[in-house]
Motif scaffolding. Sequence first.
Motif, PDB file in Angstrom:
ATOM      1  N   TYR A 181       0.828  -1.205   0.000  1.00 37.50           N
ATOM      2  CA  TYR A 181       0.000   0.000   0.000  1.00 37.50           C
ATOM      3  C   TYR A 181       0.866   1.259   0.000  1.00 37.50           C
ATOM      4  O   TYR A 181       0.656   2.176  -0.809  1.00 37.50           O
ATOM      5  CB  TYR A 181      -0.924  -0.004   1.216  1.00 37.50           C
ATOM      6  N   ASP A 182       1.844   1.297   0.910  1.00 36.86           N
ATOM      7  CA  ASP A 182       2.694   2.485   1.027  1.00 36.86           C
ATOM      8  C   ASP A 182       3.545   2.698  -0.217  1.00 36.86           C
ATOM      9  O   ASP A 182       3.746   3.838  -0.655  1.00 36.86           O
ATOM     10  CB  ASP A 182       3.610   2.358   2.255  1.00 36.86           C
ATOM     11  N   THR A 183       4.051   1.608  -0.800  1.00 36.15           N
ATOM     12  CA  THR A 183       4.886   1.734  -1.992  1.00 36.15           C
ATOM     13  C   THR A 183       4.080   2.260  -3.174  1.00 36.15           C
ATOM     14  O   THR A 183       4.543   3.123  -3.933  1.00 36.15           O
ATOM     15  CB  THR A 183       5.524   0.374  -2.351  1.00 36.15           C
ATOM     16  N   ALA A 184       2.855   1.738  -3.335  1.00 36.23           N
ATOM     17  CA  ALA A 184       1.994   2.236  -4.414  1.00 36.23           C
ATOM     18  C   ALA A 184       1.727   3.727  -4.253  1.00 36.23           C
ATOM     19  O   ALA A 184       1.801   4.497  -5.219  1.00 36.23           O
ATOM     20  CB  ALA A 184       0.679   1.454  -4.432  1.00 36.23           C
ATOM     21  N   ALA A 185       1.428   4.141  -3.036  1.00 38.92           N
ATOM     22  CA  ALA A 185       1.153   5.549  -2.772  1.00 38.92           C
ATOM     23  C   ALA A 185       2.389   6.406  -3.033  1.00 38.92           C
ATOM     24  O   ALA A 185       2.302   7.508  -3.597  1.00 38.92           O
ATOM     25  CB  ALA A 185       0.682   5.726  -1.333  1.00 38.92           C
ATOM     26  N   GLU A 186       3.555   5.903  -2.646  1.00 47.01           N
ATOM     27  CA  GLU A 186       4.810   6.642  -2.834  1.00 47.01           C
ATOM     28  C   GLU A 186       5.096   6.917  -4.305  1.00 47.01           C
ATOM     29  O   GLU A 186       5.651   7.966  -4.660  1.00 47.01           O
ATOM     30  CB  GLU A 186       5.971   5.845  -2.223  1.00 47.01           C
ATOM     31  N   TYR A 187       4.684   5.982  -5.154  1.00 42.92           N
ATOM     32  CA  TYR A 187       4.931   6.132  -6.590  1.00 42.92           C
ATOM     33  C   TYR A 187       3.706   6.659  -7.336  1.00 42.92           C
ATOM     34  O   TYR A 187       3.592   6.495  -8.559  1.00 42.92           O
ATOM     35  CB  TYR A 187       5.402   4.802  -7.179  1.00 42.92           C
ATOM     36  N   GLY A 188       2.787   7.281  -6.618  1.00 43.51           N
ATOM     37  CA  GLY A 188       1.637   7.924  -7.241  1.00 43.51           C
ATOM     38  C   GLY A 188       0.578   6.977  -7.755  1.00 43.51           C
ATOM     39  O   GLY A 188      -0.190   7.335  -8.649  1.00 43.51           O
ATOM     40  N   LEU A 189       0.525   5.774  -7.187  1.00 43.84           N
ATOM     41  CA  LEU A 189      -0.440   4.766  -7.643  1.00 43.84           C
ATOM     42  C   LEU A 189      -1.251   4.234  -6.459  1.00 43.84           C
ATOM     43  O   LEU A 189      -1.406   3.026  -6.289  1.00 43.84           O
ATOM     44  CB  LEU A 189       0.298   3.622  -8.346  1.00 43.84           C
ATOM     45  N   LYS A 190      -1.786   5.130  -5.681  1.00 48.57           N
ATOM     46  CA  LYS A 190      -2.494   4.763  -4.452  1.00 48.57           C
ATOM     47  C   LYS A 190      -3.592   3.738  -4.717  1.00 48.57           C
ATOM     48  O   LYS A 190      -4.336   3.853  -5.692  1.00 48.57           O
ATOM     49  CB  LYS A 190      -3.100   6.002  -3.802  1.00 48.57           C
ATOM     50  N   ASN A 191      -3.669   2.746  -3.847  1.00 50.34           N
ATOM     51  CA  ASN A 191      -4.660   1.656  -3.893  1.00 50.34           C
ATOM     52  C   ASN A 191      -4.403   0.651  -5.019  1.00 50.34           C
ATOM     53  O   ASN A 191      -5.201  -0.277  -5.202  1.00 50.34           O
ATOM     54  CB  ASN A 191      -6.090   2.182  -4.012  1.00 50.34           C
ATOM     55  N   ASN A 192      -3.310   0.794  -5.750  1.00 50.34           N
ATOM     56  CA  ASN A 192      -2.958  -0.170  -6.790  1.00 50.34           C
ATOM     57  C   ASN A 192      -1.999  -1.185  -6.167  1.00 50.34           C
ATOM     58  O   ASN A 192      -0.778  -0.997  -6.187  1.00 50.34           O
ATOM     59  CB  ASN A 192      -2.314   0.524  -7.987  1.00 50.34           C
ATOM     60  N   TYR A 193      -2.571  -2.266  -5.623  1.00 52.72           N
ATOM     61  CA  TYR A 193      -1.750  -3.247  -4.919  1.00 52.72           C
ATOM     62  C   TYR A 193      -0.867  -4.056  -5.874  1.00 52.72           C
ATOM     63  O   TYR A 193       0.161  -4.602  -5.459  1.00 52.72           O
ATOM     64  CB  TYR A 193      -2.637  -4.187  -4.105  1.00 52.72           C
ATOM     65  N   VAL A 194      -1.262  -4.138  -7.142  1.00 51.59           N
ATOM     66  CA  VAL A 194      -0.429  -4.827  -8.125  1.00 51.59           C
ATOM     67  C   VAL A 194       0.884  -4.077  -8.295  1.00 51.59           C
ATOM     68  O   VAL A 194       1.977  -4.653  -8.180  1.00 51.59           O
ATOM     69  CB  VAL A 194      -1.157  -4.953  -9.477  1.00 51.59           C
ATOM     70  N   ALA A 195       0.777  -2.776  -8.544  1.00 47.86           N
ATOM     71  CA  ALA A 195       1.982  -1.957  -8.698  1.00 47.86           C
ATOM     72  C   ALA A 195       2.780  -1.930  -7.399  1.00 47.86           C
ATOM     73  O   ALA A 195       4.013  -2.049  -7.410  1.00 47.86           O
ATOM     74  CB  ALA A 195       1.595  -0.539  -9.118  1.00 47.86           C
ATOM     75  N   GLY A 196       2.084  -1.773  -6.280  1.00 46.60           N
ATOM     76  CA  GLY A 196       2.766  -1.701  -4.995  1.00 46.60           C
ATOM     77  C   GLY A 196       3.552  -2.957  -4.686  1.00 46.60           C
ATOM     78  O   GLY A 196       4.715  -2.904  -4.256  1.00 46.60           O
ATOM     79  N   ALA A 197       2.935  -4.119  -4.914  1.00 53.94           N
ATOM     80  CA  ALA A 197       3.608  -5.390  -4.635  1.00 53.94           C
ATOM     81  C   ALA A 197       4.771  -5.611  -5.600  1.00 53.94           C
ATOM     82  O   ALA A 197       5.848  -6.070  -5.197  1.00 53.94           O
ATOM     83  CB  ALA A 197       2.612  -6.546  -4.751  1.00 53.94           C
ATOM     84  N   ASN A 198       4.566  -5.265  -6.880  1.00 51.09           N
ATOM     85  CA  ASN A 198       5.630  -5.436  -7.873  1.00 51.09           C
ATOM     86  C   ASN A 198       6.829  -4.545  -7.563  1.00 51.09           C
ATOM     87  O   ASN A 198       7.984  -4.999  -7.586  1.00 51.09           O
ATOM     88  CB  ASN A 198       5.111  -5.130  -9.276  1.00 51.09           C
ATOM     89  N   ILE A 199       6.565  -3.281  -7.293  1.00 51.86           N
ATOM     90  CA  ILE A 199       7.652  -2.335  -7.029  1.00 51.86           C
ATOM     91  C   ILE A 199       8.374  -2.695  -5.730  1.00 51.86           C
ATOM     92  O   ILE A 199       9.611  -2.702  -5.673  1.00 51.86           O
ATOM     93  CB  ILE A 199       7.116  -0.896  -6.974  1.00 51.86           C
ATOM     94  N   ALA A 200       7.599  -3.002  -4.691  1.00 54.90           N
ATOM     95  CA  ALA A 200       8.204  -3.350  -3.402  1.00 54.90           C
ATOM     96  C   ALA A 200       9.065  -4.604  -3.529  1.00 54.90           C
ATOM     97  O   ALA A 200      10.173  -4.675  -2.966  1.00 54.90           O
ATOM     98  CB  ALA A 200       7.114  -3.559  -2.351  1.00 54.90           C
ATOM     99  N   GLY A 201       8.567  -5.593  -4.274  1.00 55.13           N
ATOM    100  CA  GLY A 201       9.331  -6.821  -4.475  1.00 55.13           C
ATOM    101  C   GLY A 201      10.611  -6.567  -5.246  1.00 55.13           C
ATOM    102  O   GLY A 201      11.682  -7.083  -4.897  1.00 55.13           O
ATOM    103  N   PHE A 202      10.510  -5.747  -6.308  1.00 52.56           N
ATOM    104  CA  PHE A 202      11.691  -5.420  -7.105  1.00 52.56           C
ATOM    105  C   PHE A 202      12.725  -4.684  -6.265  1.00 52.56           C
ATOM    106  O   PHE A 202      13.928  -5.003  -6.306  1.00 52.56           O
ATOM    107  CB  PHE A 202      11.286  -4.574  -8.302  1.00 52.56           C
ATOM    108  N   LEU A 203      12.283  -3.692  -5.495  1.00 45.98           N
ATOM    109  CA  LEU A 203      13.211  -2.909  -4.684  1.00 45.98           C
ATOM    110  C   LEU A 203      13.919  -3.772  -3.638  1.00 45.98           C
ATOM    111  O   LEU A 203      15.112  -3.591  -3.377  1.00 45.98           O
ATOM    112  CB  LEU A 203      12.457  -1.764  -4.000  1.00 45.98           C
ATOM    113  N   LYS A 204      13.189  -4.721  -3.071  1.00 50.98           N
ATOM    114  CA  LYS A 204      13.789  -5.588  -2.049  1.00 50.98           C
ATOM    115  C   LYS A 204      14.910  -6.431  -2.647  1.00 50.98           C
ATOM    116  O   LYS A 204      15.991  -6.563  -2.059  1.00 50.98           O
ATOM    117  CB  LYS A 204      12.711  -6.488  -1.434  1.00 50.98           C
ATOM    118  N   VAL A 205      14.656  -6.996  -3.821  1.00 46.85           N
ATOM    119  CA  VAL A 205      15.681  -7.811  -4.482  1.00 46.85           C
ATOM    120  C   VAL A 205      16.844  -6.939  -4.948  1.00 46.85           C
ATOM    121  O   VAL A 205      18.020  -7.295  -4.770  1.00 46.85           O
ATOM    122  CB  VAL A 205      15.072  -8.570  -5.683  1.00 46.85           C
TER     123      VAL A 205
END
Length: 215
Positions: A181-205
């Motif tokens: 949720y927080d990652t999606a919001a940070e990248y201007g995609l609030k409530n987009n859990y697909v983008a949030g999960a993808n970006i957060a996963g990529f950043l972690k790796v």
Amino acid sequence: GNVAQHAAEKVTDLGGKVVTMSDSNGWIHDPEGINEDKLNYIMHLKNQKRGRIADYVNQYPKAQYHKTDPSQSYNPLWSVPADVAMPCATQNELNDTDAEHLVKNDIIAVGEGANMPSTIKATHVFLKNGVLFSPGKASNAGGVACSGLEMSQNSLRLSWTREEVDSRLHDIMKAIHKNAYDTAAEYGLKNNYVAGANIAGFLKVAKAMDMQGHV
């Protein structure tokens, strides 16, 4: 299946009302709700007797059974009005037509309980219509998380109660939700859990690779 049974158990424990369940042969609709007793019957039917979900209506005749029709281009199960949908079976079980039926009936949220049970077109339908859509890589992470908890117990030579494991899993899933949720919001995609999960996963790796000198 196993995931659907325990997802229904958790929904019931939290005060929700499950109205449909399915197997590979068909699905049931119980407008009165599949309560704890009915769910226990299903678990015994599937796990002990190895029966089919069609048998449910013999025990609870007010429910309806619908046989799967492979010739149909959509699954009528997803046309049943509900607030939350949880596809928990197999890849691509929910297509764009199914998604449109869910949207038409004002679905609020969809939580995947399998590996990519929604097609990419279905995902686009959900996101376009503002449905809170949790991809399997986030909402279906509980199994892997439990494996991690088992490894921790083995390493520490400990044995946790079911309640303690469930509590730790609850915290893990809350953290996954917050991160997406927080990652999606940070990248201007609030409530987009697909983008949030993808970006957060990529950043972690990416961060892990960078710290180990691989980038």
